[in-house]
Write an enzyme that holds these catalytic residues in place. Structure first.
Site, short mmCIF file in Angstrom:
data_model
loop_
_atom_site.label_atom_id
_atom_site.label_comp_id
_atom_site.label_asym_id
_atom_site.label_seq_id
_atom_site.Cartn_x
_atom_site.Cartn_y
_atom_site.Cartn_z
N LYS A 68 0.82 -1.22 0.00
CA LYS A 68 0.00 0.00 0.00
C LYS A 68 0.85 1.28 0.00
O LYS A 68 0.46 2.30 -0.57
CB LYS A 68 -0.97 -0.01 1.18
CG LYS A 68 -2.07 -1.06 1.01
CD LYS A 68 -3.13 -0.99 2.08
CE LYS A 68 -4.17 -2.07 1.84
NZ LYS A 68 -5.30 -2.00 2.77
N ASN A 89 -4.89 2.07 -1.46
CA ASN A 89 -5.42 0.73 -1.73
C ASN A 89 -6.04 0.64 -3.12
O ASN A 89 -6.49 -0.43 -3.52
CB ASN A 89 -6.44 0.30 -0.66
CG ASN A 89 -7.80 0.92 -0.89
OD1 ASN A 89 -7.89 2.01 -1.47
ND2 ASN A 89 -8.84 0.26 -0.45
N ALA A 134 -3.29 -0.34 8.77
CA ALA A 134 -4.75 -0.51 8.76
C ALA A 134 -5.42 0.64 9.52
O ALA A 134 -6.42 1.20 9.07
CB ALA A 134 -5.12 -1.85 9.38
P1 ATR Z 1 -1.36 -3.37 9.30
O1 ATR Z 1 -0.98 -2.75 8.01
O2 ATR Z 1 -2.24 -4.59 9.18
O3 ATR Z 1 -1.91 -2.38 10.28
P2 ATR Z 1 1.13 -3.26 10.73
O4 ATR Z 1 1.45 -1.93 10.15
O5 ATR Z 1 2.22 -4.27 10.89
O6 ATR Z 1 -0.01 -3.99 9.88
O7 ATR Z 1 0.42 -3.02 12.15
C1 ATR Z 1 -0.03 -4.06 12.94
C2 ATR Z 1 -0.72 -3.46 14.17
O8 ATR Z 1 -1.09 -4.54 15.05
C3 ATR Z 1 0.16 -2.54 14.98
O9 ATR Z 1 -0.67 -1.57 15.61
C4 ATR Z 1 0.76 -3.50 15.99
O10 ATR Z 1 1.25 -2.90 17.17
P3 ATR Z 1 2.78 -2.31 17.20
O11 ATR Z 1 2.71 -0.99 16.51
O12 ATR Z 1 3.07 -2.21 18.65
O13 ATR Z 1 3.62 -3.32 16.49
C5 ATR Z 1 -0.44 -4.34 16.31
N1 ATR Z 1 -0.09 -5.65 16.89
C6 ATR Z 1 0.51 -6.67 16.26
N2 ATR Z 1 0.63 -7.72 17.11
C7 ATR Z 1 0.12 -7.33 18.30
C8 ATR Z 1 -0.04 -7.96 19.56
N3 ATR Z 1 0.38 -9.21 19.77
N4 ATR Z 1 -0.62 -7.24 20.55
C9 ATR Z 1 -1.03 -5.97 20.35
N5 ATR Z 1 -0.92 -5.32 19.16
C10 ATR Z 1 -0.34 -5.99 18.15
#
Ligand code: ATR
Length: 284
Positions: A68, A89, A134
């Site tokens: 994206k 997107n 997201a």
């Molecule tokens: P996307 O494009 O799907 O948003 P991303 O940019 O990798 O993917 O973001 C994933 C989100 O899920 C982030 O907010 C991440 O938190 P961090 O910024 O702290 O990494 C969150 N996330 C992923 N695994 C998590 C977990 N086990 N508990 C809480 N938040 C989580």
């Protein structure tokens, strides 16, 4: 000679994408002659793959993980929504090959919540969990609905603060109280809770306490299927209403389709049909 316009969804992976099914159905229901494909672009080769698609006559793309950001950068022009989210997107490709980027994810989320679920966002207190791509993609259109407040909370607090900073001017103009809160010790309760994290995919628990829910709250997971199940079960166990992101998927597709074709497809009908398809697959 008339040729059929070609569209695609580009991702890595992309085999799971429901977009070809959705757009093919939109085209049937609106009498539009088009073909819609899946395209697996190499992880380091998005821009070259896009140029190959354009040379082959491609007129538009939906972009999914992890491209994206690359899509926003590959475009010659972009909508204000792309500037705010930093991600696209949807690409609209003109006859001369010029690329325009848009982001319909937030519009799709808002359409599903307000139209399909019948939940008015205006004046409400909203919790957005997550601060990755997201979450960034939906915050602008959520602010434009003028809720009373939006609280962004993320495992990594600095990312939530940065997202709030980037949207501060829009929040101000829409008169929405926008703030970041630490995930640890999060307090307050909310009318609408949106899960934009990948926590469930990783088998992690729900990142916020049950005290964030109010009786009658709507708890929305931007994912659908098995990935959304833990969050929805958690919300329903507390007496809240749960909703998965299948409607967002169909509605963001409808917004893209309208950008490409100038025609609005019957998205609520296609959402019902897609739910039936998924239910039949799950039962098989
Ligand atoms: P996307 O494009 O799907 O948003 P991303 O940019 O990798 O993917 O973001 C994933 C989100 O899920 C982030 O907010 C991440 O938190 P961090 O910024 O702290 O990494 C969150 N996330 C992923 N695994 C998590 C977990 N086990 N508990 C809480 N938040 C989580």
């Amino acid at each position: 000679m008339t040729t059929t316009d070609v569209y695609c969804v580009v991702g890595h992976p992309v085999a799971h994408s429901r977009s070809p099914w959705i757009h093919t159905r939109f085209a049937q229901l609106t009498d539009q002659a088009l073909r819609y494909e899946r395209r697996l672009a190499p992880l380091e080769g998005f821009a070259a793959d896009l140029q190959a698609f354009i040379r082959a006559g491609g007129r538009g793309c939906n972009i999914t993980v992890p491209f994206k950001l690359d899509a926003a950068q590959a475009a010659h022009s972009h909508s204000p929504r792309v500037a705010l989210a930093g991600a696209a997107n949807t690409l609209v490709i003109a006859a001369d090959g010029r690329i325009h980027a848009d982001n319909t994810d937030g519009l799709g989320l808002v359409a599903d919540i307000t139209r399909n679920a019948g939940f008015a966002i205006a004046g409400k207190d909203v919790l957005l969990i997550g601060a990755g791509g997201a979450a960034a993609g939906v915050l602008g259109p959520m602010l434009e609905q003028q809720p009373r407040s939006i609280t962004v909370c993320n495992r990594t607090a600095a990312k939530a603060q940065e997202l709030v900073r980037q949207h501060a001017a829009l929040a101000n103009s829409q008169k929405v109280e926008l703030q970041a809160q630490e995930q640890q010790g999060l307090n307050g309760n909310f009318d609408l809770i949106i899960n934009a994290t990948a926590a469930s995919l990783q088998g992690a628990g729900i990142p916020v306490p049950a005290s964030v829910l109010r009786p009658g709250s709507l708890a929305y997971d931007m994912m659908y299927g098995a990935a959304a199940a833990p969050f929805l079960a958690w919300a329903q166990a507390q007496g809240a209403t749960g909703r998965d992101g299948l409607g967002m998927l169909v509605e963001q597709a409808a917004e893209s389709f309208a950008l490409w074709r100038g025609v609005r497809p019957p998205s609520a009908q296609v959402l019902d049909e897609l739910r039936d398809v998924l239910a039949r697959e799950a039962a098989a």
